[in-house]
Design a protein around this motif. Structure first.
Motif, PDB file in Angstrom:
ATOM      1  N   TYR A 106     -37.658   6.640   3.671  1.00 47.99           N
ATOM      2  CA  TYR A 106     -36.943   7.877   3.317  1.00 47.99           C
ATOM      3  C   TYR A 106     -36.581   8.697   4.549  1.00 47.99           C
ATOM      4  CZ  TYR A 106     -37.744   6.970  -1.624  1.00 47.99           C
ATOM      5  OH  TYR A 106     -37.741   6.411  -2.879  1.00 47.99           O
ATOM      6  N   ALA A 107     -37.456   8.725   5.542  1.00 48.77           N
ATOM      7  CA  ALA A 107     -37.136   9.443   6.789  1.00 48.77           C
ATOM      8  C   ALA A 107     -35.915   8.804   7.454  1.00 48.77           C
ATOM      9  CB  ALA A 107     -38.339   9.442   7.724  1.00 48.77           C
ATOM     10  N   ALA A 108     -35.854   7.470   7.450  1.00 50.20           N
ATOM     11  CA  ALA A 108     -34.697   6.766   8.017  1.00 50.20           C
ATOM     12  C   ALA A 108     -33.437   7.051   7.201  1.00 50.20           C
ATOM     13  CB  ALA A 108     -34.964   5.263   8.072  1.00 50.20           C
ATOM     14  N   SER A 109     -33.572   7.147   5.883  1.00 49.58           N
ATOM     15  CA  SER A 109     -32.437   7.474   5.029  1.00 49.58           C
ATOM     16  C   SER A 109     -31.883   8.853   5.380  1.00 49.58           C
ATOM     17  CB  SER A 109     -32.866   7.427   3.556  1.00 49.58           C
ATOM     18  OG  SER A 109     -31.813   7.837   2.717  1.00 49.58           O
ATOM     19  N   THR A 110     -32.769   9.803   5.584  1.00 50.75           N
ATOM     20  CA  THR A 110     -32.343  11.157   5.960  1.00 50.75           C
ATOM     21  C   THR A 110     -31.564  11.136   7.276  1.00 50.75           C
ATOM     22  OG1 THR A 110     -34.199  12.147   4.769  1.00 50.75           O
ATOM     23  CG2 THR A 110     -33.178  13.488   6.494  1.00 50.75           C
ATOM     24  N   ARG A 111     -31.979  10.264   8.205  1.00 50.55           N
ATOM     25  CA  ARG A 111     -31.291  10.132   9.501  1.00 50.55           C
ATOM     26  C   ARG A 111     -30.049   9.246   9.403  1.00 50.55           C
ATOM     27  NH1 ARG A 111     -36.407   8.355  10.892  1.00 50.55           N
ATOM     28  NH2 ARG A 111     -35.592   6.302  11.470  1.00 50.55           N
ATOM     29  N   GLN A 112     -29.837   8.629   8.241  1.00 46.46           N
ATOM     30  CA  GLN A 112     -28.757   7.661   8.024  1.00 46.46           C
ATOM     31  C   GLN A 112     -28.868   6.480   8.979  1.00 46.46           C
ATOM     32  OE1 GLN A 112     -25.059   9.874   8.020  1.00 46.46           O
ATOM     33  NE2 GLN A 112     -25.545  10.799   6.059  1.00 46.46           N
ATOM     34  N   ASP A 113     -30.091   5.993   9.133  1.00 45.17           N
ATOM     35  CA  ASP A 113     -30.413   4.874  10.013  1.00 45.17           C
ATOM     36  C   ASP A 113     -30.672   3.636   9.157  1.00 45.17           C
ATOM     37  OD1 ASP A 113     -31.532   3.015  11.755  1.00 45.17           O
ATOM     38  OD2 ASP A 113     -32.899   4.459  12.698  1.00 45.17           O
ATOM     39  N   MET A 114     -29.601   2.900   8.858  1.00 46.88           N
ATOM     40  CA  MET A 114     -29.700   1.749   7.951  1.00 46.88           C
ATOM     41  C   MET A 114     -30.656   0.683   8.467  1.00 46.88           C
ATOM     42  SD  MET A 114     -28.760   0.619   5.000  1.00 46.88           S
ATOM     43  CE  MET A 114     -27.459   1.782   4.649  1.00 46.88           C
ATOM     44  N   ALA A 115     -30.650   0.424   9.760  1.00 42.31           N
ATOM     45  CA  ALA A 115     -31.544  -0.611  10.322  1.00 42.31           C
ATOM     46  C   ALA A 115     -33.001  -0.241  10.057  1.00 42.31           C
ATOM     47  CB  ALA A 115     -31.286  -0.786  11.810  1.00 42.31           C
ATOM     48  N   ALA A 116     -33.358   1.005  10.261  1.00 48.74           N
ATOM     49  CA  ALA A 116     -34.736   1.442  10.016  1.00 48.74           C
ATOM     50  C   ALA A 116     -35.052   1.442   8.519  1.00 48.74           C
ATOM     51  CB  ALA A 116     -34.970   2.815  10.625  1.00 48.74           C
ATOM     52  N   MET A 117     -34.067   1.773   7.690  1.00 48.57           N
ATOM     53  CA  MET A 117     -34.281   1.745   6.240  1.00 48.57           C
ATOM     54  C   MET A 117     -34.624   0.336   5.763  1.00 48.57           C
ATOM     55  SD  MET A 117     -31.170   4.170   4.873  1.00 48.57           S
ATOM     56  CE  MET A 117     -31.360   3.695   3.162  1.00 48.57           C
ATOM     57  N   MET A 118     -34.003  -0.663   6.352  1.00 46.18           N
ATOM     58  CA  MET A 118     -34.182  -2.047   5.924  1.00 46.18           C
ATOM     59  C   MET A 118     -35.281  -2.781   6.700  1.00 46.18           C
ATOM     60  SD  MET A 118     -32.037  -2.850   3.491  1.00 46.18           S
ATOM     61  CE  MET A 118     -32.142  -1.347   2.606  1.00 46.18           C
ATOM     62  N   ALA A 119     -35.891  -2.120   7.668  1.00 44.40           N
ATOM     63  CA  ALA A 119     -36.864  -2.776   8.551  1.00 44.40           C
ATOM     64  C   ALA A 119     -38.044  -3.396   7.810  1.00 44.40           C
ATOM     65  CB  ALA A 119     -37.364  -1.788   9.608  1.00 44.40           C
ATOM     66  N   ASP A 120     -38.493  -2.773   6.744  1.00 43.20           N
ATOM     67  CA  ASP A 120     -39.675  -3.261   6.021  1.00 43.20           C
ATOM     68  C   ASP A 120     -39.327  -3.898   4.679  1.00 43.20           C
ATOM     69  OD1 ASP A 120     -41.720  -2.373   7.922  1.00 43.20           O
ATOM     70  OD2 ASP A 120     -41.066  -0.353   7.373  1.00 43.20           O
ATOM     71  N   VAL A 121     -38.066  -4.245   4.500  1.00 48.06           N
ATOM     72  CA  VAL A 121     -37.619  -4.868   3.258  1.00 48.06           C
ATOM     73  C   VAL A 121     -37.736  -6.390   3.391  1.00 48.06           C
ATOM     74  CG1 VAL A 121     -35.625  -5.203   1.747  1.00 48.06           C
ATOM     75  CG2 VAL A 121     -36.095  -2.939   2.700  1.00 48.06           C
ATOM     76  N   ALA A 122     -38.387  -7.017   2.423  1.00 50.81           N
ATOM     77  CA  ALA A 122     -38.568  -8.474   2.433  1.00 50.81           C
ATOM     78  C   ALA A 122     -37.218  -9.175   2.285  1.00 50.81           C
ATOM     79  CB  ALA A 122     -39.494  -8.894   1.295  1.00 50.81           C
ATOM     80  N   PRO A 123     -37.087 -10.375   2.858  1.00 48.42           N
ATOM     81  CA  PRO A 123     -35.824 -11.121   2.768  1.00 48.42           C
ATOM     82  C   PRO A 123     -35.406 -11.429   1.334  1.00 48.42           C
ATOM     83  CG  PRO A 123     -37.365 -12.225   4.259  1.00 48.42           C
ATOM     84  CD  PRO A 123     -38.097 -11.072   3.645  1.00 48.42           C
ATOM     85  N   GLU A 129     -29.106  -7.806   2.650  1.00 47.24           N
ATOM     86  CA  GLU A 129     -27.649  -7.778   2.793  1.00 47.24           C
ATOM     87  C   GLU A 129     -26.972  -7.314   1.513  1.00 47.24           C
ATOM     88  OE1 GLU A 129     -25.704 -11.192   4.514  1.00 47.24           O
ATOM     89  OE2 GLU A 129     -27.347 -11.467   5.938  1.00 47.24           O
ATOM     90  N   GLN A 130     -27.398  -7.858   0.373  1.00 54.16           N
ATOM     91  CA  GLN A 130     -26.821  -7.432  -0.905  1.00 54.16           C
ATOM     92  C   GLN A 130     -27.122  -5.960  -1.168  1.00 54.16           C
ATOM     93  OE1 GLN A 130     -27.698  -9.679  -4.416  1.00 54.16           O
ATOM     94  NE2 GLN A 130     -26.431 -11.410  -3.784  1.00 54.16           N
ATOM     95  N   VAL A 131     -28.344  -5.527  -0.893  1.00 50.42           N
ATOM     96  CA  VAL A 131     -28.724  -4.129  -1.120  1.00 50.42           C
ATOM     97  C   VAL A 131     -27.862  -3.209  -0.266  1.00 50.42           C
ATOM     98  CG1 VAL A 131     -30.570  -2.418  -0.862  1.00 50.42           C
ATOM     99  CG2 VAL A 131     -31.092  -4.706  -1.790  1.00 50.42           C
ATOM    100  N   THR A 132     -27.726  -3.537   1.000  1.00 48.22           N
ATOM    101  CA  THR A 132     -26.928  -2.710   1.900  1.00 48.22           C
ATOM    102  C   THR A 132     -25.479  -2.612   1.421  1.00 48.22           C
ATOM    103  OG1 THR A 132     -28.351  -3.262   3.769  1.00 48.22           O
ATOM    104  CG2 THR A 132     -26.151  -2.456   4.283  1.00 48.22           C
TER     105      THR A 132
END
Length: 129
Positions: A12-29, A49-52
């Motif tokens: 959520y902190a990454a979402s607030t910063r609009q940092d997509m890479a950080a938002m997806m960093a802990d998402v399983a493949p 990729e689909q989520v993004t």
């Protein structure tokens, strides 16, 4: 070691910063990401990729000032529940909305493996019509 609660708070902190890479960093493949029926990007999307593309890019293209306002995180072990509000203005109509939302996250071994959204889709639909 980061807890499941920390991982979701970081998302959520990454979402607030609009940092997509950080938002997806802990998402399983093979994450399964479900947006509620009646929501603009409804469906279950598999993989970052689909989520993004199907969720975040779609919402960004159709809504201005779209954001999630986190109000509370609840630690439930391998699940984390987030409560908050969606805000945004639908570009085609110029109508704004604010809707309560709950996100249910499931994590395994430090990775987000499942996400499910629950929101008042009527409020979203009213802004879109």
């Amino acid at each position: 070691m980061r807890t499941n609660l920390n991982i979701i708070a970081d998302h959520y902190a990454a979402s607030t910063r609009q940092d997509m890479a950080a938002m997806m960093a802990d998402v399983a493949p093979d994450v399964r990401w479900t947006e509620m029926a009646g929501f603009p990007c409804a469906g279950t999307w598999v993989g970052p990729e689909q989520v993004t593309k199907q969720v975040f890019h779609a919402l960004g293209a159709e809504w201005s000032s779209y954001r999630f306002e986190l109000q509370e995180l609840i630690d439930a072990g391998d699940r984390v529940i987030a409560l908050g509000l969606y805000h945004g203005t639908y570009a085609k109509t110029g109508k704004s909305m604010q809707a309560r939302v709950a996100h249910v996250w499931r994590l395994e071994a430090g990775k987000i493996v499942q996400f499910e959204q629950f929101t008042d889709t009527l409020l979203v639909a009213q802004a879109m019509s």
